[in-house]
Every structure is written in structure tokens, then in C-alpha cells.
Design a protein around this motif. Structure first.
Motif, PDB file in Angstrom:
ATOM      1  N   THR A   8       0.711  -1.403  -0.035  1.00  0.00           N
ATOM      2  CA  THR A   8      -0.023   0.201   0.176  1.00  0.00           C
ATOM      3  C   THR A   8       0.790   1.240   0.109  1.00  0.00           C
ATOM      4  N   VAL A   9       0.717   2.007  -1.179  1.00  0.00           N
ATOM      5  CA  VAL A   9       1.418   3.070  -1.075  1.00  0.00           C
ATOM      6  C   VAL A   9       0.509   4.495  -0.250  1.00  0.00           C
ATOM      7  N   ILE A  10       1.181   5.303   0.513  1.00  0.00           N
ATOM      8  CA  ILE A  10       0.534   6.037   1.511  1.00  0.00           C
ATOM      9  C   ILE A  10       1.335   7.392   1.235  1.00  0.00           C
ATOM     10  N   THR A  11       0.616   8.391   0.954  1.00  0.00           N
ATOM     11  CA  THR A  11       0.967   9.870   0.952  1.00  0.00           C
ATOM     12  C   THR A  11       1.244  10.320   2.445  1.00  0.00           C
ATOM     13  N   ALA A  12       2.158   9.893   2.978  1.00  0.00           N
ATOM     14  CA  ALA A  12       2.207  10.492   4.484  1.00  0.00           C
ATOM     15  C   ALA A  12       3.474   9.777   5.066  1.00  0.00           C
ATOM     16  N   ASP A  13       3.820  10.535   6.072  1.00  0.00           N
ATOM     17  CA  ASP A  13       5.128  10.208   6.989  1.00  0.00           C
ATOM     18  C   ASP A  13       5.168   9.115   7.618  1.00  0.00           C
ATOM     19  N   ARG A  14       6.477   8.344   7.385  1.00  0.00           N
ATOM     20  CA  ARG A  14       6.446   6.680   7.727  1.00  0.00           C
ATOM     21  C   ARG A  14       6.004   6.635   9.249  1.00  0.00           C
ATOM     22  N   GLU A  15       6.309   7.633  10.075  1.00  0.00           N
ATOM     23  CA  GLU A  15       5.982   7.489  11.486  1.00  0.00           C
ATOM     24  C   GLU A  15       4.374   7.532  11.588  1.00  0.00           C
ATOM     25  N   ILE A  16       4.145   8.300  11.141  1.00  0.00           N
ATOM     26  CA  ILE A  16       2.479   8.431  11.120  1.00  0.00           C
ATOM     27  C   ILE A  16       1.914   6.809  10.829  1.00  0.00           C
ATOM     28  N   VAL A  17       2.504   6.541   9.451  1.00  0.00           N
ATOM     29  CA  VAL A  17       1.660   5.472   9.149  1.00  0.00           C
ATOM     30  C   VAL A  17       1.833   4.031  10.109  1.00  0.00           C
ATOM     31  N   PHE A  18       3.246   3.980  10.517  1.00  0.00           N
ATOM     32  CA  PHE A  18       3.553   2.957  11.515  1.00  0.00           C
ATOM     33  C   PHE A  18       2.833   3.244  12.793  1.00  0.00           C
ATOM     34  N   ASP A  19       2.469   4.362  13.199  1.00  0.00           N
ATOM     35  CA  ASP A  19       1.693   4.368  14.606  1.00  0.00           C
ATOM     36  C   ASP A  19       0.302   4.236  14.432  1.00  0.00           C
ATOM     37  N   LEU A  20      -0.270   4.592  13.156  1.00  0.00           N
ATOM     38  CA  LEU A  20      -1.610   4.263  12.996  1.00  0.00           C
ATOM     39  C   LEU A  20      -1.838   2.700  12.640  1.00  0.00           C
ATOM     40  N   SER A  21      -0.813   2.081  12.315  1.00  0.00           N
ATOM     41  CA  SER A  21      -0.803   0.463  11.993  1.00  0.00           C
ATOM     42  C   SER A  21      -0.842  -0.243  13.284  1.00  0.00           C
ATOM     43  N   ARG A  22      -0.305   0.428  14.535  1.00  0.00           N
ATOM     44  CA  ARG A  22      -0.342  -0.218  15.697  1.00  0.00           C
ATOM     45  C   ARG A  22      -1.234   0.336  16.689  1.00  0.00           C
ATOM     46  N   SER A  23      -2.190   1.160  16.132  1.00  0.00           N
ATOM     47  CA  SER A  23      -3.295   1.870  17.077  1.00  0.00           C
ATOM     48  C   SER A  23      -4.446   0.834  17.234  1.00  0.00           C
ATOM     49  N   ILE A  24      -4.763   0.753  18.359  1.00  0.00           N
ATOM     50  CA  ILE A  24      -5.850  -0.295  18.637  1.00  0.00           C
ATOM     51  C   ILE A  24      -7.181   0.458  18.388  1.00  0.00           C
ATOM     52  N   ASP A  25      -7.445   1.666  18.529  1.00  0.00           N
ATOM     53  CA  ASP A  25      -8.511   2.527  18.145  1.00  0.00           C
ATOM     54  C   ASP A  25      -8.631   2.585  16.805  1.00  0.00           C
ATOM     55  N   LEU A  26      -7.815   2.699  15.948  1.00  0.00           N
ATOM     56  CA  LEU A  26      -7.900   2.776  14.491  1.00  0.00           C
ATOM     57  C   LEU A  26      -8.363   1.134  13.986  1.00  0.00           C
ATOM     58  N   HIS A  27      -7.731   0.139  14.577  1.00  0.00           N
ATOM     59  CA  HIS A  27      -8.119  -1.005  14.256  1.00  0.00           C
ATOM     60  C   HIS A  27      -9.799  -1.354  14.411  1.00  0.00           C
ATOM     61  N   LYS A  28     -10.210  -0.647  15.822  1.00  0.00           N
ATOM     62  CA  LYS A  28     -11.653  -0.869  15.866  1.00  0.00           C
ATOM     63  C   LYS A  28     -12.499  -0.125  14.827  1.00  0.00           C
ATOM     64  N   ILE A  29     -11.899   1.127  14.336  1.00  0.00           N
ATOM     65  CA  ILE A  29     -12.540   1.550  13.339  1.00  0.00           C
ATOM     66  C   ILE A  29     -12.624   0.991  12.115  1.00  0.00           C
ATOM     67  N   SER A  30     -11.680   0.252  11.849  1.00  0.00           N
ATOM     68  CA  SER A  30     -11.352  -0.599  10.323  1.00  0.00           C
ATOM     69  C   SER A  30     -12.164  -1.869  10.375  1.00  0.00           C
ATOM     70  N   THR A  31     -12.634  -2.126  11.507  1.00  0.00           N
ATOM     71  CA  THR A  31     -13.238  -3.557  11.593  1.00  0.00           C
ATOM     72  C   THR A  31     -14.554  -3.329  12.266  1.00  0.00           C
TER      73      THR A  31
END
Length: 158
Positions: A8-31
Motif C-alpha cells: 500500500t502506497v500512502i502519501t504520509a510520513d512513515r512515523e504516522i503510518v507506522f503508529d496508525l498501523s499499531r493503533s488499537i483505536d484505528l483497528h476498531k474503526i477499520s473492523t
């Protein structure tokens, strides 16, 4: 053992993408479509090395629990979560992040073994592998959407 690899190509900072990927709260939203809830372990915020989370979700009309643990962690390059308990015989999900021009390349490598021997292998071929690929793709699109807009701030800045 099925192996799913998504790029997945994402037009954003690597640190932001990394932290979003390990976010429990965002995982809840995505599922939300599976009514997934974090019921034990780390249940909100950012999960890190040696932390685990138990998820309860409805798949194929049945509620199931799955506990995964972060077993490898190198921010902002890489982390791995592995199933500790759940319906699969085993699974390992590698998350890789690298800088590219104008953003981040996120690579997921998901390997799993289905239970139930030959019946599990048949399920993989008929529907399970595609189901898992679709779940991961939807999750990645949510990460992309949040990372490429100001929505990431709702998740990462309290």
C-alpha cells in the motif's frame, strides 16, 4: 500455509503510518463491520513490544476471540504480531514500512495455518484466503485514509 502480501502506497510520513498501523483505536474503526472489540490486554492506544490484545469479533456469523502479541518491534520500520490464542492453528503478521518518494510504502505479510486439517485447507481454497485478504485490504485503506488527511490527529494526538 497461505501467505498474503499486500503493498500500500500512502502519501504520509512513515512515523504516522507506522503508529496508525499499531493503533488499537484505528483497528476498531477499520473492523466495525465485524463488530470487533478489544476485550483484554491493551484495549486502546498504541500497542508495543511484548504487549498483547484480545479481540472479539463476528466472522461467518460466529463470535470468536483471538489474542495476538507484538513479538518484534523496530519503530518506524517494522513490527510483527503473532496469534497466541484463537481459531487459527497459527498466524504471523509482519508490518514493513519504508520511505518512498512523497510518502511511505507499507507492506503486510500475513501467514496463517487453518485449523481442521484437510477441511481447513479446503476452506482456504474456497473462501478463507480471499476473506482474510479483503479484511487486510479494508484495514489498509482506512490507514491510508487517516494518514493522508488530518484524521490521523484524532487517533495519535490526545
Amino acid at each position: 500455509m497461505p501467505r498474503i502480501e499486500l503493498r500500500t502506497v500512502i502519501t504520509a510520513d512513515r512515523e504516522i503510518v507506522f503508529d496508525l498501523s499499531r493503533s488499537i483505536d484505528l483497528h476498531k474503526i477499520s473492523t466495525e463491520h465485524t463488530n470487533e472489540q478489544a476485550i483484554a490486554g491493551k484495549t486502546s492506544g498504541l500497542i508495543g513490544i511484548d504487549e498483547s490484545v484480545t479481540w472479539r469479533a463476528k466472522h461467518f456469523g460466529i463470535y470468536q476471540n483471538l489474542t495476538s502479541k507484538i513479538t518484534e518491534f523496530d519503530r518506524p520500520n517494522y513490527f510483527v504480531d503473532e496469534m497466541q490464542e484463537g481459531v487459527f492453528s497459527e498466524f504471523r503478521h509482519e508490518h514493513h514500512f519504508s520511505d518512498i518518494e512523497n510518502g511511505t510504502l507499507m507492506i503486510d505479510v500475513f501467514e496463517y495455518s487453518s485449523p481442521f486439517g484437510v477441511f481447513g485447507k479446503l476452506a482456504d481454497m474456497l473462501f478463507l484466503e480471499n476473506y482474510m485478504k479483503d479484511l487486510l485490504s479494508k484495514r489498509n485503506q482506512i490507514i491510508k485514509e487517516f494518514a493522508e488527511t488530518d484524521k490521523w490527529r484524532k487517533i495519535l494526538i490526545n
